[in-house]
Scaffold this motif. Structure first.
Motif, PDB file in Angstrom:
ATOM      1  N   ALA A 121      33.797   2.583  93.949  1.00 20.02           N
ATOM      2  CA  ALA A 121      33.414   2.576  95.336  1.00 20.02           C
ATOM      3  C   ALA A 121      33.327   0.938  95.648  1.00 20.02           C
ATOM      4  O   ALA A 121      33.848   0.519  96.748  1.00 20.02           O
ATOM      5  CB  ALA A 121      31.999   3.010  95.713  1.00 20.02           C
ATOM      6  N   LYS A 122      32.735  -0.139  94.795  1.00 17.70           N
ATOM      7  CA  LYS A 122      32.606  -1.439  95.023  1.00 17.70           C
ATOM      8  C   LYS A 122      34.026  -1.868  94.188  1.00 17.70           C
ATOM      9  O   LYS A 122      34.005  -1.921  92.960  1.00 17.70           O
ATOM     10  CB  LYS A 122      31.538  -1.978  94.385  1.00 17.70           C
ATOM     11  CG  LYS A 122      31.295  -3.407  94.556  1.00 17.70           C
ATOM     12  CD  LYS A 122      29.885  -4.012  94.198  1.00 17.70           C
ATOM     13  CE  LYS A 122      29.959  -5.500  94.193  1.00 17.70           C
ATOM     14  NZ  LYS A 122      28.794  -6.020  93.392  1.00 17.70           N
ATOM     15  N   PRO A 123      34.882  -2.695  94.898  1.00 26.33           N
ATOM     16  CA  PRO A 123      36.085  -3.289  94.390  1.00 26.33           C
ATOM     17  C   PRO A 123      35.496  -4.364  93.200  1.00 26.33           C
ATOM     18  O   PRO A 123      34.629  -5.057  93.369  1.00 26.33           O
ATOM     19  CB  PRO A 123      36.760  -3.848  95.433  1.00 26.33           C
ATOM     20  CG  PRO A 123      36.468  -2.984  96.605  1.00 26.33           C
ATOM     21  CD  PRO A 123      34.920  -2.854  96.425  1.00 26.33           C
ATOM     22  N   LEU A 124      36.343  -4.161  92.117  1.00 26.59           N
ATOM     23  CA  LEU A 124      36.097  -5.225  91.146  1.00 26.59           C
ATOM     24  C   LEU A 124      36.519  -6.712  91.817  1.00 26.59           C
ATOM     25  O   LEU A 124      37.374  -6.980  92.803  1.00 26.59           O
ATOM     26  CB  LEU A 124      36.985  -5.206  89.999  1.00 26.59           C
ATOM     27  CG  LEU A 124      37.027  -3.946  89.189  1.00 26.59           C
ATOM     28  CD1 LEU A 124      38.064  -3.766  88.190  1.00 26.59           C
ATOM     29  CD2 LEU A 124      35.608  -3.939  88.272  1.00 26.59           C
ATOM     30  N   PRO A 125      35.914  -7.710  91.369  1.00 25.42           N
ATOM     31  CA  PRO A 125      36.183  -9.115  91.786  1.00 25.42           C
ATOM     32  C   PRO A 125      37.504  -9.475  91.397  1.00 25.42           C
ATOM     33  O   PRO A 125      38.036 -10.428  92.152  1.00 25.42           O
ATOM     34  CB  PRO A 125      35.201  -9.847  91.033  1.00 25.42           C
ATOM     35  CG  PRO A 125      34.677  -9.328  89.835  1.00 25.42           C
ATOM     36  CD  PRO A 125      34.802  -7.866  90.241  1.00 25.42           C
ATOM     37  N   ILE A 172      52.274   2.599 102.342  1.00 25.85           N
ATOM     38  CA  ILE A 172      52.035   3.042 100.853  1.00 25.85           C
ATOM     39  C   ILE A 172      53.267   3.404 100.478  1.00 25.85           C
ATOM     40  O   ILE A 172      53.728   2.984  99.371  1.00 25.85           O
ATOM     41  CB  ILE A 172      51.021   4.359 101.058  1.00 25.85           C
ATOM     42  CG1 ILE A 172      49.694   3.863 101.537  1.00 25.85           C
ATOM     43  CG2 ILE A 172      50.806   4.962  99.539  1.00 25.85           C
ATOM     44  CD1 ILE A 172      48.484   4.981 101.865  1.00 25.85           C
ATOM     45  N   ALA A 173      53.938   4.675 100.880  1.00 27.02           N
ATOM     46  CA  ALA A 173      54.924   5.258 100.071  1.00 27.02           C
ATOM     47  C   ALA A 173      56.213   4.330 100.447  1.00 27.02           C
ATOM     48  O   ALA A 173      57.089   4.535  99.676  1.00 27.02           O
ATOM     49  CB  ALA A 173      55.349   6.513 100.922  1.00 27.02           C
ATOM     50  N   ASP A 174      56.318   3.497 101.405  1.00 23.90           N
ATOM     51  CA  ASP A 174      57.394   2.615 101.401  1.00 23.90           C
ATOM     52  C   ASP A 174      57.443   1.462 100.906  1.00 23.90           C
ATOM     53  O   ASP A 174      58.218   0.576 100.905  1.00 23.90           O
ATOM     54  CB  ASP A 174      57.598   2.127 102.933  1.00 23.90           C
ATOM     55  CG  ASP A 174      56.432   1.779 103.706  1.00 23.90           C
ATOM     56  OD1 ASP A 174      55.231   1.547 102.692  1.00 23.90           O
ATOM     57  OD2 ASP A 174      56.527   1.489 104.734  1.00 23.90           O
ATOM     58  N   TRP A 175      56.346   1.152  99.929  1.00 21.96           N
ATOM     59  CA  TRP A 175      56.245  -0.132  98.989  1.00 21.96           C
ATOM     60  C   TRP A 175      57.321  -0.194  98.164  1.00 21.96           C
ATOM     61  O   TRP A 175      58.174   0.693  97.558  1.00 21.96           O
ATOM     62  CB  TRP A 175      55.037   0.058  98.257  1.00 21.96           C
ATOM     63  CG  TRP A 175      54.823  -1.120  97.077  1.00 21.96           C
ATOM     64  CD1 TRP A 175      54.107  -2.253  97.345  1.00 21.96           C
ATOM     65  CD2 TRP A 175      55.159  -1.074  95.672  1.00 21.96           C
ATOM     66  NE1 TRP A 175      54.172  -2.960  96.358  1.00 21.96           N
ATOM     67  CE2 TRP A 175      54.794  -2.355  95.254  1.00 21.96           C
ATOM     68  CE3 TRP A 175      55.959  -0.139  95.159  1.00 21.96           C
ATOM     69  CZ2 TRP A 175      55.116  -2.688  93.997  1.00 21.96           C
ATOM     70  CZ3 TRP A 175      56.218  -0.548  93.689  1.00 21.96           C
ATOM     71  CH2 TRP A 175      55.692  -1.841  93.232  1.00 21.96           C
ATOM     72  N   THR A 223      42.668  -1.598  96.722  1.00 22.48           N
ATOM     73  CA  THR A 223      41.319  -1.683  97.503  1.00 22.48           C
ATOM     74  C   THR A 223      41.546  -0.788  98.576  1.00 22.48           C
ATOM     75  O   THR A 223      40.771   0.134  99.403  1.00 22.48           O
ATOM     76  CB  THR A 223      40.710  -2.925  97.904  1.00 22.48           C
ATOM     77  OG1 THR A 223      40.486  -3.541  96.409  1.00 22.48           O
ATOM     78  CG2 THR A 223      39.585  -3.008  98.663  1.00 22.48           C
ATOM     79  N   ALA A 224      42.508  -1.162  99.654  1.00 21.15           N
ATOM     80  CA  ALA A 224      42.994  -0.470 100.836  1.00 21.15           C
ATOM     81  C   ALA A 224      43.087   1.025 100.722  1.00 21.15           C
ATOM     82  O   ALA A 224      42.641   1.964 101.185  1.00 21.15           O
ATOM     83  CB  ALA A 224      43.827  -1.246 101.487  1.00 21.15           C
TER      84      ALA A 224
END
Length: 394
Positions: free
Chosen positions: A270-274, A374-377, A328-329
């Motif tokens: 839940a909390k992103p890594l630094p 997302i899928a178009d990356w 993260t997003a």
């Protein structure tokens, strides 16, 4: 002759093996350390979206996987009684995102990755501990029961409960319970025809999808307290929860044996890594950004990580800069989707279903928009044929 660079990959799952193959193509000497006694994954399927297939194209594997997998056809979203809330168009999705969504058994993908590594590059039954993350002037060190390994790069691909992550970021709270548990099963289901679907109930989800080899991949989820297990067996639990839902769900449950059913509580970070790196160590996949499976992007993002890491292997800060905001997003979006499709209130569920049906009538493009970005990356490097190196592609 320049001395070859050495990488140690901790974890032999999809992300770790993809990283190992990609790094070898960049000229690295790679050793994969896997704690399990074999690379055989648990019996479950995986959906690969166009973004990860393009990432696999970079290492010359994309077309092989497209050929081995089932291309997802038209399907949609249903209610437990069988009413279609929405219909999905495979051709519209492929046109929008530049390729198909495919489904295959995880073992198929693992096997295709593993054969691209020398047999002595993968060591199973090995517990690895990060002893020193290293610095610009000092190699990283990994200890095993057989001794110590020094490496110019260590890849922490050891999953959601990553020991490498804890060593790098000991003050990070780690994964939290997502509020629901999942069941998965892969089995033959001859004589049963159905369209791919996901079905949403109150606090419950079921999905059924055909694989190319004739088997069926089915998954289920339910809001439950953490740590609960069936008083008898998990097939019986599925019958209690889903036995009166629409076909082919009863047919799947009738064909399943208790030992066929896998159950796992779902956790996420839940909390992103630094950062996704420290010193000479980089994290990828669930070790870096475990997310609920509600977008089907967990494995896809691990594959992306691996390809981008190989591209930025000389500059891990650039790897973090490329991956941390994106993952993260996506992880946050997966949490939001879980709240929607696993809502438990009767009135909220009724409103949700009404809205989904109305959106479907407006056209498939509205549903597909949620996967824009997302899928178009696309990966940062061009694809090249298996057996060639990045230098050959310049």
């Amino acid at each position: 002759m320049a001395q070859s660079r050495r990488a140690v990959v901790v974890g032999g799952g999809i992300g770790g093996l993809t990283a190992a193959v990609a790094l070898r193509l960049h000229g690295w000497e790679v050793t994969v350390l896997e704690r399990a006694r074999s690379l055989a994954p648990v019996g479950a399927g995986i959906a690969l979206a166009p973004n990860s297939l393009r990432a696999l194209d970079v290492i010359g594997l994309g077309d092989e996987i497209r050929d081995l997998a089932a291309w997802q056809g038209d399907g949609g979203l249903r209610t437990p009684g069988g009413r279609w809330l929405s219909r999905s168009s495979a051709s519209a999705a492929a046109e929008r995102f530049g390729g198909p969504l495919v489904l295959l058994h995880r073992a198929t993908l693992i096997d295709s990755l593993a054969v691209r590594l020398p047999p002595d590059a993968v060591r199973t039954g090995i517990t690895a501990t990060l002893a020193d993350p290293g610095t610009a002037d000092r190699p990283a060190r990994v200890t095993t029961p057989d001794g110590e390994l020094e490496a110019d790069l260590v890849v922490g691909a050891d999953g959601i409960h990553s020991a490498v992550r804890r060593a790098l970021f000991p003050d990070h709270p780690g994964p939290v319970y997502s509020g629901f548990t999942t069941w998965r099963v892969v089995l033959p289901l001859p004589g049963t025809e159905f369209a791919s679907h996901e079905t949403w109930g109150r606090g419950h989800i079921w999905g059924t999808h055909p694989l190319k080899d004739g088997r069926v991949y089915a998954y289920a989820a339910a809001v439950t307290p953490a740590g609960q297990r069936a008083p008898d067996d998990e097939r019986a639990e599925l019958l209690r929860r889903f036995g009166d839902w629409h076909q082919p769900i009863p047919a799947v449950l009738a064909a399943a044996r208790p030992d066929d059913v896998l159950r796992h509580d779902v956790h996420h970070i839940a909390k992103p890594l630094p950062a996704h790196h420290r010193g000479r160590v980089a994290l990828l996949g669930d070790a870096a950004h475990a997310m609920p499976p509600t977008l089907g992007q967990g494995g896809n993002q691990a594959v992306e990580d691996a390809i981008v890491l190989a591209h930025h292997c000389a500059d891990l800060a650039a790897y973090t800069a490329a991956r941390l905001p994106r993952t993260t997003a996506i992880a946050r979006q997966a949490v939001r989707v879980a709240r929607l499709n696993l809502m438990t209130g009767r009135s909220g569920t009724a409103v949700r279903d009404t809205v989904m049906a109305a959106l479907s009538k407006a056209g498939p493009a509205l549903f597909l928009r949620s996967f824009d970005g997302i899928a178009d990356w696309r990966p940062p490097q061009r694809p090249y044929a298996a057996g060639k190196t990045p230098a050959d592609n310049r």
